[in-house]
Design a protein around this motif. Structure first.
Motif, PDB file in Angstrom:
ATOM      1  N   ARG A 235       0.791  -1.330  -0.283  1.00 21.50           N
ATOM      2  CA  ARG A 235       0.202  -0.063   0.445  1.00 21.50           C
ATOM      3  C   ARG A 235       0.797   1.261  -0.036  1.00 21.50           C
ATOM      4  O   ARG A 235       0.579   1.709  -0.863  1.00 21.50           O
ATOM      5  CB  ARG A 235      -1.041   0.026   1.158  1.00 21.50           C
ATOM      6  CG  ARG A 235      -2.113  -1.056   1.343  1.00 21.50           C
ATOM      7  CD  ARG A 235      -3.099  -1.310   2.369  1.00 21.50           C
ATOM      8  NE  ARG A 235      -3.667  -1.937   2.370  1.00 21.50           N
ATOM      9  CZ  ARG A 235      -3.590  -3.283   3.577  1.00 21.50           C
ATOM     10  NH1 ARG A 235      -2.729  -3.290   4.155  1.00 21.50           N
ATOM     11  NH2 ARG A 235      -4.427  -3.861   2.990  1.00 21.50           N
ATOM     12  N   VAL A 236       1.578   0.960   0.462  1.00 21.63           N
ATOM     13  CA  VAL A 236       3.140   1.978   0.420  1.00 21.63           C
ATOM     14  C   VAL A 236       3.298   2.515  -0.350  1.00 21.63           C
ATOM     15  O   VAL A 236       3.579   3.832  -0.872  1.00 21.63           O
ATOM     16  CB  VAL A 236       3.751   1.623   1.775  1.00 21.63           C
ATOM     17  CG1 VAL A 236       4.756   3.320   1.651  1.00 21.63           C
ATOM     18  CG2 VAL A 236       3.252   2.195   3.587  1.00 21.63           C
TER      19      VAL A 236
ATOM     20  N   ALA B 281       2.475   1.671  -3.215  1.00 20.97           N
ATOM     21  CA  ALA B 281       1.080   2.094  -4.863  1.00 20.97           C
ATOM     22  C   ALA B 281       1.445   3.907  -4.301  1.00 20.97           C
ATOM     23  O   ALA B 281       1.685   4.294  -4.953  1.00 20.97           O
ATOM     24  CB  ALA B 281       0.095   1.193  -3.959  1.00 20.97           C
ATOM     25  N   ALA B 282       1.045   4.021  -2.694  1.00 22.84           N
ATOM     26  CA  ALA B 282       1.247   5.297  -2.761  1.00 22.84           C
ATOM     27  C   ALA B 282       1.910   6.312  -2.902  1.00 22.84           C
ATOM     28  O   ALA B 282       2.167   7.299  -3.500  1.00 22.84           O
ATOM     29  CB  ALA B 282       1.137   6.174  -1.269  1.00 22.84           C
TER      30      ALA B 282
ATOM     31  N   VAL C  78       3.874  10.874   0.382  1.00 18.13           N
ATOM     32  CA  VAL C  78       4.087   9.041   1.255  1.00 18.13           C
ATOM     33  C   VAL C  78       5.320  10.055   2.943  1.00 18.13           C
ATOM     34  O   VAL C  78       4.953   9.145   3.864  1.00 18.13           O
ATOM     35  CB  VAL C  78       5.089   7.945   0.844  1.00 18.13           C
ATOM     36  CG1 VAL C  78       5.626   6.926   1.484  1.00 18.13           C
ATOM     37  CG2 VAL C  78       3.781   8.250  -0.222  1.00 18.13           C
TER      38      VAL C  78
END
Lengths: 330, 236
Positions: free
Chosen positions: A198-199, A201-202, A210
């Protein structure tokens, strides 16, 4: 995209997977004399699909456009050539982990330097590293120089002194590669569904944002670069096993560009898209080559048409069709 | 009062243009500070300087007594700060659920009371939209998600930059309700907002910036009793 796929799309992908897995059953009936050749062709495409998925982790998820990814593919192949005894079969349980560990180590070093740049500079740095790899094997005497090197005996899957799978069998090898394709897809799905994914992708969307959430993007990008490199090494290992031959061309920028086109055509950031991209591009190549020797021209038209008509790739179209609006990669 | 964050003599430039002229700023543990000033007076630059997004040329910043000047933004944030930026900062490729879960961690001091379930209880509207992508929400919902995501990091200091800008009155009230709730749980807060009336009731202390300098630093009673201060520096 780090979430699950729509049910209808999952069903379509499972049907395609089943059709692929059952090719050794229906292929001989449908294609008769051409079956053996097509089995090999499909095996080769699946290997490229693994390579494309590994690149998608960088390009589609983390937003790192690499033009040197084939260096890790080629290195994986060369590792098999170097580690294999000349007239004996190497044990896959030994050479495959050794290959992936070595390629992961090299990609960690390259990544450590490359991720300090961004955008066009990242593309240039990865291109330069890729070409360094190409010329290293092309100009040195290691593993045959520009002539490449042969792997005379393919690795075997052994346990307790018994050969479980002989990769010399085209059918066995087909299933080994299919298993690897599914395993890599599932592994990357798990990675993307994890907090790390998830990080990552962010980071692909907005690195500064981020950082503002307390994450160090450099660490995440380095881990992603290393995972992608190791998986590209796996694909290179399988390619070298299939053809029994490695050459510097495996590391070159042509190969990197080719895989990048698969990722873009298939749909960045979707994982299944690059698999479809590999099949579409390679089967189109195969089909057009059979029709005309000037196949590159219609191939170019096809690529341009898909990019113009489907900016989110084939996967974007499928996601839209299956009801997941606003998705389809980046 | 025990200090959570302290900055002294901050001088920040954008190229040759000096924006902050030796700003001193502090936030106590559990204190709510309203950072006020007209547009372009240096409020956002001060926040960015505190977080290391923009490096001050002079001055120092300390968090819980340890100097953090020159450190990476992510490392400063990890010391117990959550930043809700102007513009909400949604990721188009993450769902509401993923936005919240990606940020989940224990606080710098081991604080862990802000869980996924608690955030959804605080923002019931988010619970109804867990599978929506972050950018497929209304402005108010995006702001709730941005605050919820910040709370998932279990911060000791929450920074809200223009938290209610552009939102409908009903949604604003909802945001202020949550900010009050956050205050009650002992989390320190820096609030930048144009709604002076709410800030006067909410904040323990008010800092007014004019042209990159602190011209007022005091409690709400001073501002309420001397209306000329707001008139002079904010234009109210």
């Amino acid at each position: 995209m780090t979430g699950g796929l729509p049910k209808r799309l999952t069903l379509i992908l499972l049907v395609l997977l089943a059709a692929l897995a059952l090719f050794p059953v229906w292929g001989p009936l449908a294609f008769a004399a051409k079956y053996a050749f097509l089995l090999q062709k499909l095996t080769g495409i699946m290997i490229l699909a693994i390579l494309a998925m590994s690149l998608d982790l960088l390009v589609g998820i983390a937003g790192l456009v690499s033009l040197g990814h084939a260096a890790f593919f080629g290195l994986g192949g060369y590792m098999l050539a170097i580690l294999s005894p000349q007239y004996e079969a190497a044990n896959l349980w030994v050479v495959l982990p050794a290959t992936m560990a070595a390629v992961a180590a090299v990609s960690a070093v390259v990544g450590f330097l490359a991720i300090r740049t961004a955008g066009i500079y990242f593309i240039m740095v990865t291109l330069a590293f890729g070409q360094m790899g190409y010329y290293f094997f092309n100009d040195s005497k290691l593993a045959g120089g520009s002539d490449g090197a042969y792997i005379y005996v393919k690795p075997v899957v052994e346990a307790f002194g018994t050969t479980l799978v002989n990769l010399d069998s085209k059918q066995s090898f087909f299933f080994v590669v299919l298993g690897a394709l599914v395993a890599v897809y599932l592994l990357l799905r798990v990675v993307l569904a994890s907090p790390f994914g998830r990080v990552l992708a962010a980071i692909g969307v907005n690195e500064g944002r981020v950082r503002g959430l307390g994450f160090d993007p450099m660490a995440y990008k380095l881990v992603a670069f290393t995972i992608a490199g190791a998986l590209a090494g796996l694909a290179g290992f399988l390619a070298a096993s299939q053809y029994g031959f490695v050459s510097p061309a495996m590391l070159g920028w042509h190969q990197s560009g080719h895989v990048l086109v698969m990722v873009i055509l298939g749909g960045m950031g979707t994982l299944f898209g690059p698999i479809l991209g590999a099949f579409i591009l390679e089967l189109a190549h195969f089909g057009l080559e059979a029709v005309t020797e000037h196949w590159l021209l219609p191939m170019g038209v096809l690529v341009i048409a898909i990019v113009l008509a489907l900016p989110k790739g084939v996967a974007g179209l499928l996601l839209q069709w299956c009801g997941k609006k606003g998705e389809g990669g980046q | 009062m025990e200090l959570f964050l302290e900055a002294s003599g901050l001088q920040t430039f954008y190229g040759a243009a000096q924006v902050l002229h030796g700003v001193d700023f502090r936030v106590g543990v559990g204190e709510t500070v309203a950072l006020m000033g007209r547009n372009g007076m240096g409020k956002s630059t001060l926040l960015k300087s505190l977080l290391g997004v923009v490096a001050p040329r002079q001055g120092k910043v300390s968090v819980q007594g340890r100097e953090v000047t020159g450190m990476e933004t992510s490392a400063i944030i990890r010391r117990g700060i959550a930043y809700v930026p102007e513009g909400r900062g949604m990721f188009h490729n993450l769902s509401v659920r993923e936005h919240l879960l990606m940020a989940a961690r224990k606080g710098a001091g081991g604080r862990a009371d802000w869980t996924y379930e608690r955030v959804l209880e605080t923002f019931p509207r988010l619970a109804e939209r867990l599978d929506n992508m972050g950018t497929h929400l209304s402005g108010g919902e995006q702001q709730m998600l941005s605050i919820g995501r910040a709370l998932m990091t279990n911060p000791d200091l929450l920074i809200l930059d223009e938290a209610t800008e552009g939102l409908a009155p009903l949604i604003r009230r909802e945001i202020w309700r949550v900010v009050r709730h956050v205050k009650e749980t002992g989390i320190a807060t820096i609030v930048v907002d144009k709604n002076v009336g709410v800030l006067l009731d909410l904040a323990d202390r008010h800092v007014i910036l004019v042209k990159g300098e602190v011209v007022f630093d005091g409690g709400p009673h001073q501002l309420k009793s001397d209306s000329s201060i707001l008139e002079r520096f904010i234009g109210l």
